[in-house]
Structure formats: structure tokens, C-alpha cells
Design a protein around this motif. Structure first.
Motif, mmCIF file in Angstrom:
data_model
loop_
_atom_site.group_PDB
_atom_site.id
_atom_site.type_symbol
_atom_site.label_atom_id
_atom_site.label_comp_id
_atom_site.label_asym_id
_atom_site.label_seq_id
_atom_site.Cartn_x
_atom_site.Cartn_y
_atom_site.Cartn_z
ATOM 1 N N GLY A 84 0.822 -1.204 0.000
ATOM 2 C CA GLY A 84 0.000 0.000 0.000
ATOM 3 C C GLY A 84 0.859 1.259 0.000
ATOM 4 O O GLY A 84 1.973 1.270 0.528
ATOM 5 N N PHE A 85 0.337 2.300 -0.622
ATOM 6 C CA PHE A 85 1.043 3.587 -0.632
ATOM 7 C C PHE A 85 0.026 4.712 -0.769
ATOM 8 O O PHE A 85 -1.113 4.513 -1.207
ATOM 9 C CB PHE A 85 2.093 3.650 -1.744
ATOM 10 N N ASP A 86 0.468 5.924 -0.346
ATOM 11 C CA ASP A 86 -0.409 7.082 -0.343
ATOM 12 C C ASP A 86 -0.660 7.571 -1.760
ATOM 13 O O ASP A 86 -0.058 7.107 -2.727
ATOM 14 C CB ASP A 86 0.211 8.199 0.505
ATOM 15 N N GLN A 87 -1.538 8.566 -1.854
ATOM 16 C CA GLN A 87 -1.945 9.082 -3.156
ATOM 17 C C GLN A 87 -0.770 9.734 -3.884
ATOM 18 O O GLN A 87 0.046 10.435 -3.287
ATOM 19 C CB GLN A 87 -3.069 10.106 -2.986
ATOM 20 N N THR B 276 -14.843 5.859 7.839
ATOM 21 C CA THR B 276 -13.476 5.813 8.364
ATOM 22 C C THR B 276 -12.659 4.843 7.529
ATOM 23 O O THR B 276 -13.167 3.845 7.014
ATOM 24 C CB THR B 276 -13.469 5.349 9.832
ATOM 25 N N GLY B 277 -11.367 5.159 7.382
ATOM 26 C CA GLY B 277 -10.448 4.276 6.663
ATOM 27 C C GLY B 277 -10.719 4.194 5.175
ATOM 28 O O GLY B 277 -10.298 3.227 4.523
ATOM 29 N N LEU B 278 -11.404 5.194 4.611
ATOM 30 C CA LEU B 278 -11.732 5.164 3.186
ATOM 31 C C LEU B 278 -10.520 5.538 2.349
ATOM 32 O O LEU B 278 -9.631 6.285 2.798
ATOM 33 C CB LEU B 278 -12.890 6.117 2.891
ATOM 34 N N SER B 279 -10.469 5.048 1.134
ATOM 35 C CA SER B 279 -9.384 5.360 0.204
ATOM 36 C C SER B 279 -9.903 5.217 -1.217
ATOM 37 O O SER B 279 -11.036 4.789 -1.442
ATOM 38 C CB SER B 279 -8.188 4.423 0.430
ATOM 39 N N LEU B 280 -9.042 5.561 -2.153
ATOM 40 C CA LEU B 280 -9.417 5.335 -3.559
ATOM 41 C C LEU B 280 -9.598 3.852 -3.843
ATOM 42 O O LEU B 280 -10.243 3.478 -4.825
ATOM 43 C CB LEU B 280 -8.352 5.920 -4.492
ATOM 44 N N PRO C 101 -14.166 6.105 -8.473
ATOM 45 C CA PRO C 101 -13.599 7.006 -7.460
ATOM 46 C C PRO C 101 -13.042 8.273 -8.117
ATOM 47 O O PRO C 101 -12.475 8.225 -9.208
ATOM 48 C CB PRO C 101 -12.483 6.172 -6.837
ATOM 49 N N VAL C 102 -13.236 9.393 -7.446
ATOM 50 C CA VAL C 102 -12.740 10.674 -7.960
ATOM 51 C C VAL C 102 -11.611 11.206 -7.080
ATOM 52 O O VAL C 102 -10.521 11.513 -7.545
ATOM 53 C CB VAL C 102 -13.878 11.703 -8.055
ATOM 54 N N ARG C 103 -11.862 11.307 -5.757
ATOM 55 C CA ARG C 103 -10.843 11.799 -4.825
ATOM 56 C C ARG C 103 -11.239 11.380 -3.417
ATOM 57 O O ARG C 103 -12.396 11.036 -3.140
ATOM 58 C CB ARG C 103 -10.689 13.323 -4.910
ATOM 59 N N VAL C 104 -10.251 11.442 -2.506
ATOM 60 C CA VAL C 104 -10.485 11.113 -1.109
ATOM 61 C C VAL C 104 -9.667 12.084 -0.262
ATOM 62 O O VAL C 104 -8.573 12.508 -0.655
ATOM 63 C CB VAL C 104 -10.098 9.640 -0.817
ATOM 64 N N ASN C 105 -10.215 12.483 0.881
ATOM 65 C CA ASN C 105 -9.462 13.415 1.716
ATOM 66 C C ASN C 105 -8.337 12.697 2.442
ATOM 67 O O ASN C 105 -8.248 11.461 2.462
ATOM 68 C CB ASN C 105 -10.392 14.163 2.675
ATOM 69 N N ALA C 106 -7.473 13.497 3.066
ATOM 70 C CA ALA C 106 -6.239 12.952 3.627
ATOM 71 C C ALA C 106 -6.485 11.993 4.776
ATOM 72 O O ALA C 106 -5.730 11.018 4.955
ATOM 73 C CB ALA C 106 -5.325 14.095 4.084
ATOM 74 N N ASP C 107 -7.526 12.235 5.610
ATOM 75 C CA ASP C 107 -7.748 11.361 6.751
ATOM 76 C C ASP C 107 -8.693 10.213 6.452
ATOM 77 O O ASP C 107 -9.062 9.449 7.349
ATOM 78 C CB ASP C 107 -8.254 12.155 7.967
ATOM 79 N N GLY C 108 -9.115 10.054 5.185
ATOM 80 C CA GLY C 108 -9.904 8.903 4.778
ATOM 81 C C GLY C 108 -11.316 8.896 5.307
ATOM 82 O O GLY C 108 -11.915 7.816 5.466
#
Length: 897
Positions: free
Chosen positions: A683-686, A818-822, A842-849
Motif C-alpha cells: 500500500g502507498f499514499d496518493q 473511516t479508513g476510506l481510500s481510492l 472514485p474521484v478523490r479522497v481526503n487525507a484522513d480517509g
């Protein structure tokens, strides 16, 4: 009872003798004789054999019938019709002993019963009506051995060539029609009637020719003669039937056929069902039953009636063989063709230079009147054979050597073109089968003969007029071929292709060396990379059933080719090279120098057309590394490469495309542009950016353990934009079957790509996002999924907003939780199966998911009472209607827009 007339016997072959070639007359069947007299009213006690009895069985009491049998050993067939509720017929001897009867359950519910008797005399039949009212029944019996009302089938009637056809009707309740025969033990009987229920019995009443002993409608007779045939009923209206009995062994009435010369006119009107093929000497023979526009099937038999030569040709020893058409009542006219593979009678002189001298359209005179041409070609040479007329007629042909051995052949359905290498002994013959008065055209051209062939020079790379367009022309009227001659100073590797002004689906360009080896083919105009023999001239033939105005091209495909594009540096981050195609035979090329350890990839993309180019890539030795409809090609191990982008489609005019050449690694490691972006398979960040013509690549590096997966989501603003995400490793870079397998794992969004590493050691890979079939510029965001399934991978959705949306369009919707991601995966399931699931991206997700924005396709969504949709995270269990982690019932309602 049945009735028929017998054929006149004067032209039938004697028993066991050689049949004469004269034609026996065809029998004409008479109508059936009237049915036997019947009795109505109360059931009589005394019943005559083969007499239909119609009467009323008294209620709740047995009904008795007296049946007389005159033979010491007989088989009594009893047939009844009526609702007796499972009460089977029972037969008793004079001393009261009940006989054992075999009752068939597949014919009327109450019979027929077959009862074996061991002495002459009177027998009593018992039927029982358990009902409370008189029951109408119909019944009869047939003593098979002693029955007197039987039709005699004599020698003239059982002729194999022309048997008598009997027509009859077996009324309901009748035990059957009886036929006496003069067949001998060991004879093979052939029955020709369709849809019959019939049986054969020997002199003691034992049934022979039971289904397990039959071969289709043929049966070898066992037991003691004489034999009787009983037809129980037929499949026609009112149980009508047709019957013909013939003797397959010791055949009679068959015409004798001896091998024929080519061009012989045959009698197509004869309906005799069999032929005796008289083979004068050992050898290879072909045979067939010919009739206009078709053939009759059939079987060839040895003297012991074992079949042989199912394909219609084989080696035969001298002697007589029996041929019969498939068994059937209706005889069709046909002529028998029999020919030795070494036959030369009737052959005429042929040519092997018909590209120049011409091959006219000719006409077969009639079915079976085959043609033969003796060719002047020497052994060791090769021939082009082009078969077909503008109307599509393609006869079956063969090229035979002096010993009759096949050199090549063409079928009657797919034989437009063939190269025939002559390995046997001269002289050679071209033969063709006449299937009727049809037109045909067979062109024969000696390979290497250039008379009539157009000289074909090389074309340059690029788009436009002049040499770049190749060689154009038009085939001669009626021709299905065009020949081209290429000199010996051709390049070691060439790229060929062609286009037509009309359909190209069955057209092909064949390149053949002087020995007859077809070393390269372009199908349907697709570019092909070819390696002709060094320093040797060759010829090419363009073939097709609908040839039209053409353009053929061949270009230098060696690393030293004069390219129209500048040499590529392979630098990542360099702008794409623009190319255009004005016709389907255009092509552009570039070269790139490299060290053997370098890892390169060539790609194409288009801002206007998903079909953006056909990549061909060759190494310094001229080896084709990639060919075909691919947007990416990887290469390593060479010091120089030629990359060719050929026209992508059949209507490629003015299609702008982009060509990229990337050096992704050297011996020192991955390119800095990729090494700057390390990611983890866990796993890795956006990671966000924009793919454009100036920067059409994003790359990152990662290490993977054997069996490990990396799961990546690619989010874009568009609903249908699909960039290409791949993972490839140093371990198997240039092999198309790499250790890294990538698939889409989410059919709802189509944006998740899962790549699995199947190597045995740590894998060193590069993750690449390229335009694929997407249009540029394209904004994107990548994110790597956490390991696990269900909510561990996707997080826990808690609500959506807005929760009510109008049908139609592609609106945005926010998932809160909670814990949402692309990489969150869920389904929006309709209230009914017919409503299905909604597509989303999916379009976008905020930093805290906690907020995931998606785009939902509501263009076909249900509304009203069916317009509610549950949100279900992929991989979770839930109870319908009860909220739980990963399950939101009725999360979204769609209303009429």
C-alpha cells in the motif's frame, strides 16, 4: 396388409454372379390392400389369426379369447388397445399352464405381448376389465411361424440395386404385417424403410437382428431359415409405413464400373442403389457418387462386407468392391466416378506460366466429367495454384506426380491460393473434380517465373506522395491474383503491407522464395516483418476473392534503415514524437542506440483515436521483437533497435498519433525518474499528476516477494478514461509472458489493477502508468491498497450524501466513514434483480480517509419503489435490511429526474 409390384427380373444379376451393366427398372408401389374384416359388439371367444377384433370387454370380469396355433414351435404376438389399467395379456395352454410372455412397455400400455409356444393347438387369452363399465378394446394376434397372410419377398424383390418397395398401414390394435423371405443363414439383410418398428424371426420364432446386432439398418442373419419380417407399425400418418428388404451380401442388380478416363461423360440418370467397382490392378484410387451440384454419400465394402476408404480414396488391390448409397426408400440418380491416381487418359497439355499467358474462366460440362492437365514443370520446382472465379466457385483439385502421389490439393471451400512444391517424379498433372456445369478458373504459375510479374521496389518511411505510397495498380479483369518480382539486393529484413480499395478480409500478400518456401505473409493488409533469403530474388503474390485497386509496400526494416523520424534518445520526460497517417500503408520509424543491459519500452498513444498505431520493433540482428496491434513493446539485449509505427486502422487518413521510446533502466539501475518514486506492495499514499504529450509516463519502483500482490487504483475525472497501468520486472523484461501478471479485480469501477509476482526470488519491478487508450491530457491519482479484504481493505462507510439523487447523468456522491481510500470497493445494489448494480468511479479522497467522492452512473437507474440501493463493501457478510459494518441498507434513493 401391404402391397407392391416387383421389378422385372430380366436385367438383374444372377445369385452370386457378376452383375451386368444394364439398368434394372424401378418398381412402382401399389396402394395398400384394405384392412382385414373386423368384428364389433361383445367380444367373441374364437378369434382368427391376423384379424382385427373390435369389441367391448365386460366390466369387472375377465374376457377370454381362443387363439389357434398350427406350428409346433411358434411365437405369438398379441396386440391390444384399451384402457385396461395395467392388466397385461395372459396366455394359457390347453392344460391351463400360463405361458411366459414378454411384454414391451414402450408400445401401447397393454402390449404387444410375445409368447413362445412349444406345440400346435388352441391357447386361451385372458384380458381383465377392472372398470365398472364396458370397455371398448381392439386386439389381434399373429403367430409368426404359422401365419398364412404374409407377403412373399422373392429374389427379384430383394435386389440390392433395385428392391421392391412395399407400402402398408398397420391399424391400431393390429399385431403387425408379415413378410416371408428366402434369405439364407449368414446373409446380410438391409432394411430401407424409415421410422419402422420391425423385427426379423427365424424358423423357430426366435428374434434375430435385435438392435444390438444391427449395424444401422444392416443385420447378419443367424438361427435357422426361413426368416420372416414383421412390421409392427410405421411413423407415417395413420401408422403407415414403407419397407424395402435387400441382400447386402452376394449383391444383385448392381452396375459394374471400371476406371474412367478424364473427360468421360457419365450417365447421371441412373438410380441403381449400388455399384460394383472393378479395380484392374493394385494402386491408389478415388471414387465418388456424382450428381449435378452435389454428391451422394455411400460406403465401399470389401467382399467380406467390411467397409473401407471412408474419405473416397485409398490404396486398393485388384478385384471387385461393392459401393452402396446410404439406405433409404427414395432412390436418387447419380453417376459413379472411379479413377486411378496414375490415370493419364483424357489429359491435355497444361501451362505453368499463366500469370503472363492468362488463365481463362472455363466451364465443366457436367458432374463427373473431371479435367486433367499435364504440366511441363520439372521435379524440384514449385507452383503457385490460384483457384476460384469472381463468382466464388472453387473446385477440388489435385496436383499429382507420375506415380499418382499427391503434391498438393485444394478443397472445394477454402483453396483460393496454395504453393505446391513438386517433390515427386515428372510429369505432373493438375486434376479437378466437376461438381456440375459450373464455371471454374485454375491458374498455375511456376515459382520463380517472373514473366507477367510487376517489379516491386522499396518504399520510404513517412506519409505523403511519391515512394512512400508504395506500388499501386489494378488486377486484370477476373483475376484473383497479382504477381510482383523482387530483385536479389533486397534488405535482410523488410516490413510489408498492402491496402485495397475494396474489402480486404480474405486478401493476403504471400512472399515466396524460388524453392517454394513461403517465408512471410501479410493477412488483410496488416503489417508483417519478413526476412527473405539473403542475396536471392523472390516473388510475391497478392490474392483474394474480391481484389480491387491495390497498393503494396515493402520497406527496409534493418537497424540501418533510413528513418523519417530523428533518432531517439530514450530519455524519460522527453516529449512524444508526433506522427500522422494518411493511408493504411503509411509507416514511420526511429532508431535508438543502447547498451545490451538497457531496458527499453516503445509505446504509442493518440489524443484523437484509441487505435493509435501498430508497433513493430526489431533488434540489431533484424529479429522482430514485437509485431501486431500492441500499444507497448519492451526490449533488451541489443545495441540498436528500429521502432516502427504503422498505420492503425483501415480508415487511417489524418490520424494523429504519438510515439514514445523510453530507457527505463541501465546496468546501473532504474532510471532516476522512476527511482525517485519508491512505493510499497503493501500500500502507498496518493500520487497525483497529469499525463500529457509532453510527459506521457509516470513510473515508480518497488520490490515484491514471491506470490505478493500490489493493488493499485487509478482515479481520473472522466468516467470512461482508461489509462494503462502495468508492473514489469528486470527478471523477465522482454518476455511477453512475464513473472508479473496484472488484471482488473473490480468489475464495478474498472479502476483497480492487481499485479501478482510469480517469481521465486525478490522481484525488482517498475510500476508504469501510460496513456493506453485514454485521451490526453489526463489528470490522475494513484493509490495502493492496504492488504486484506472487506472493511480491512476498504474501510467502513457510514453514510452517503446526497442520499437522494435524480435519475440520469453522472453526478458526484460523497461516501462518509473511516479508513476510506481510492481503493475502497463496494457495490450499490438495487432493490430488485432487474435493477442490478450501479456503476461508479472514485474521484478523490481526503487525507484522513473520512470522505470519498465518487461519480455514479444513474443513466439507467431504477426509480420509484425500486429506486433504493444498498451499499455493500466487497467481501463482507450481512443480513438483508440490518445495518452492519460495511453494509448500509437503502443508502441511496434515485428519483425520477
Amino acid at each position: 396388409m401391404p402391397g407392391a409390384t416387383s421389378p422385372s427380373p430380366q436385367n438383374l444379376a444372377p445369385n452370386g454372379g457378376v452383375p451386368t451393366p444394364s439398368k434394372p427398372p424401378r418398381p412402382v408401389s401399389y396402394p395398400s390392400t384394405p384392412s382385414p374384416t373386423t368384428t364389433d359388439g361383445p367380444c367373441p371367444f374364437l378369434v382368427a389369426p391376423q384379424t382385427l377384433v373390435k369389441c367391448g370387454a365386460a366390466p369387472n370380469t375377465p374376457t377370454w379369447f381362443k387363439l389357434d396355433v398350427t406350428a409346433d414351435h411358434d411365437l405369438v404376438i398379441i396386440q391390444t388397445s384399451g384402457t385396461l389399467y395395467g392388466m397385461m395379456p395372459r396366455l394359457f395352454a390347453a392344460d391351463g399352464t400360463e405361458l411366459k410372455c414378454d411384454v414391451s412397455a414402450d408400445t401401447y400400455s397393454n402390449g404387444p405381448a410375445r409368447c413362445a409356444t412349444d406345440k400346435a393347438g388352441s391357447y386361451t387369452l385372458r384380458l381383465y376389465n377392472y372398470g365398472s363399465t364396458t370397455l371398448p378394446i381392439v386386439m389381434s394376434y399373429l403367430p409368426v411361424v404359422s401365419a398364412q397372410k404374409c407377403v412373399a419377398v422373392g429374389a427379384a424383390d430383394r435386389s440390392l440395386g433395385n428392391p421392391t418397395i412395399y407400402r402398408g398401414t398397420v391399424p391400431l390394435g393390429m399385431a403387425g404385417d408379415c413378410y416371408t423371405t428366402d434369405f439364407a443363414t449368414g446373409d446380410v439383410l438391409r432394411q430401407l424403410g424409415p421410422g419402422l418398428t420391425w423385427a426379423v424371426f427365424d424358423a423357430t420364432g426366435q428374434e434375430v437382428c435385435v438392435p444390438d446386432t444391427r449395424t444401422g439398418t444392416d443385420c447378419k442373419l443367424t438361427g435357422a431359415a426361413p426368416y420372416r419380417v414383421v412390421v409392427q407399425y410405421g411413423s407415417g400418418p395413420d401408422r403407415a409405413y414403407q419397407l424395402a428388404l435387400s441382400r447386402l451380401s452376394r449383391p444383385e442388380g448392381c452396375l459394374v464400373v471400371e476406371p474412367q478416363a478424364y473427360g468421360s461423360a457419365l450417365d447421371l440418370t441412373d438410380t441403381t442403389r449400388c455399384r460394383i467397382l472393378r479395380v484392374p490392378a493394385d494402386g491408389h484410387y478415388t471414387f465418388r457418387g456424382a450428381r449435378d451440384l452435389s454428391e451422394t454419400g455411400g460406403t465401399l465394402y470389401r467382399s467380406d462386407l467390411s467397409p473401407l476408404c471412408p474419405s473416397g480414396e485409398c490404396d486398393l488391390t485388384a478385384g471387385d468392391y461393392l459401393f452402396t448409397v446410404p439406405p433409404g426408400i427414395y432412390a436418387s440418380p447419380y453417376a459413379m466416378v472411379l479413377r486411378s491416381a496414375t490415370e493419364t487418359r483424357g489429359c491435355t497439355a497444361g501451362r505453368d506460366d499463366q500469370i503472363a499467358s492468362g488463365a481463362p474462366v472455363e466451364t465443366f460440362e457436367s458432374a463427373g466429367k473431371d479435367i486433367c492437365r499435364t504440366l511441363p514443370t520439372a521435379s524440384g520446382q514449385a507452383l503457385y495454384v490460384v483457384n476460384g472465379t469472381p463468382g466464388g466457385n472453387t473446385p477440388l483439385y489435385r496436383v499429382l506426380d507420375a506415380a499418382g502421389a499427391d503434391q498438393c490439393r485444394g478443397s472445394a471451400t477454402q483453396s483460393n491460393y496454395k504453393v505446391c512444391r513438386l517433390t515427386g517424379a515428372a510429369p505432373f498433372r493438375l486434376t479437378a473434380e466437376a461438381r456440375g456445369p459450373l464455371k471454374y478458373r485454375l491458374l498455375v504459375q511456376r515459382v520463380g517465373e517472373t514473366a507477367g510479374c510487376t517489379p516491386w521496389g522499396t518504399a520510404a518511411y513517412g506519409a505523403g506522395s511519391g515512394l512512400r505510397t508504395g506500388l499501386s495498380g489494378k488486377p486484370a479483369d477476373g483475376a484473383q491474383e497479382v504477381c510482383f518480382a523482387v530483385p536479389a539486393d533486397h534488405p535482410a529484413t523488410e516490413l510489408i503491407g498492402f491496402r485495397l480499395s475494396g474489402p480486404v478480409y480474405d486478401a493476403a500478400l504471400h512472399l515466396v522464395d524460388p524453392s517454394g518456401n513461403e517465408f512471410c505473409t501479410s493477412w488483410g493488409g496488416s503489417p508483417a516483418t519478413c526476412r527473405p533469403p539473403t542475396g536471392t530474388p523472390y516473388t510475391a503474390v497478392l490474392t483474394g476473392t474480391r481484389l480491387s485497386e491495390y497498393t503494396v509496400v515493402r520497406r527496409d526494416a534493418t537497424p540501418s534503415a533510413a528513418c523519417d523520424l530523428p533518432a531517439s534518445s530514450g530519455r524519460l520526460g522527453a516529449p512524444s514524437t508526433g506522427v500522422t497517417f494518411e493511408s493504411t500503408v503509411d509507416a514511420h520509424c526511429t532508431t535508438v542506440d543502447a547498451d545490451r543491459a538497457d531496458l527499453l519500452q516503445v509505446s504509442t498513444h493518440s489524443a484523437a483515436n484509441p487505435s493509435n498505431g501498430v508497433i513493430n520493433m526489431l533488434d540489431a540482428d533484424g529479429k522482430a521483437l514485437c509485431t501486431g496491434w500492441s500499444t507497448d513493446c519492451r526490449a533488451t539485449g541489443s545495441t540498436r533497435y528500429l521502432a516502427v509505427a504503422a498505420a492503425p486502422t483501415l480508415d487511417a487518413g489524418q490520424t494523429p498519433s504519438k510515439l514514445d521510446v523510453w530507457r527505463l533502466a541501465t546496468a546501473a539501475g532504474w532510471a532516476p525518474e522512476c527511482a525517485a518514486h519508491p512505493v510499497s506492495a503493501d500500500g502507498f499514499d496518493q500520487r497525483s499528476g497529469v499525463l500529457s504529450d509532453d510527459n506521457p509516463l509516470y513510473c515508480a519502483v518497488l520490490e515484491m516477494k514471491p506470490g505478493q500482490k500490489v493493488d493499485v487504483t487509478t482515479a481520473t475525472e472522466g468516467f470512461v478514461q482508461r489509462p494503462r497501468l502495468t508492473v514489469n520486472g528486470r527478471e523477465n523484461w522482454a518476455n511477453g509472458d512475464t513473472a508479473y501478471k496484472c488484471t482488473q479485480d473490480d468489475g464495478t469501477t474498472g479502476t483497480n489493477t492487481v499485479c501478482t509476482y510469480s517469481g521465486t526470488t525478490t522481484g525488482h519491478a517498475v510500476l508504469m502508468l501510460t496513456p493506453g487508450y485514454a485521451q490526453l491530457p489526463l489528470a490522475y491519482t494513484l493509490q495502493g491498497a492496504r492488504p486484506g479484504t472487506g472493511t480491512a481493505r476498504s474501510g467502513v462507510p457510514q453514510s452517503v450524501s446526497p442520499s437522494v439523487l435524480p435519475a440520469g447523468g453522472l453526478p458526484e456522491m460523497t461516501v462518509h466513514g473511516t479508513g476510506l481510500s481510492l481503493n475502497t470497493q463496494f457495490a450499490l445494489n438495487g432493490a430488485t434483480r432487474a435493477c442490478g448494480s450501479l456503476e461508479w468511479r472514485p474521484v478523490r479522497v481526503n487525507a484522513d480517509g473520512t470522505e470519498l467522492v465518487v461519480r455514479v452512473n444513474l443513466q439507467t437507474a431504477c426509480t420509484g419503489s425500486d429506486g433504493t440501493y444498498d451499499l455493500v463493501v466487497t467481501g463482507v457478510s450481512y443480513k438483508d435490511g440490518v445495518p452492519s459494518p460495511g453494509y448500509l441498507p437503502k443508502a441511496l434513493k434515485v428519483i425520477a429526474g
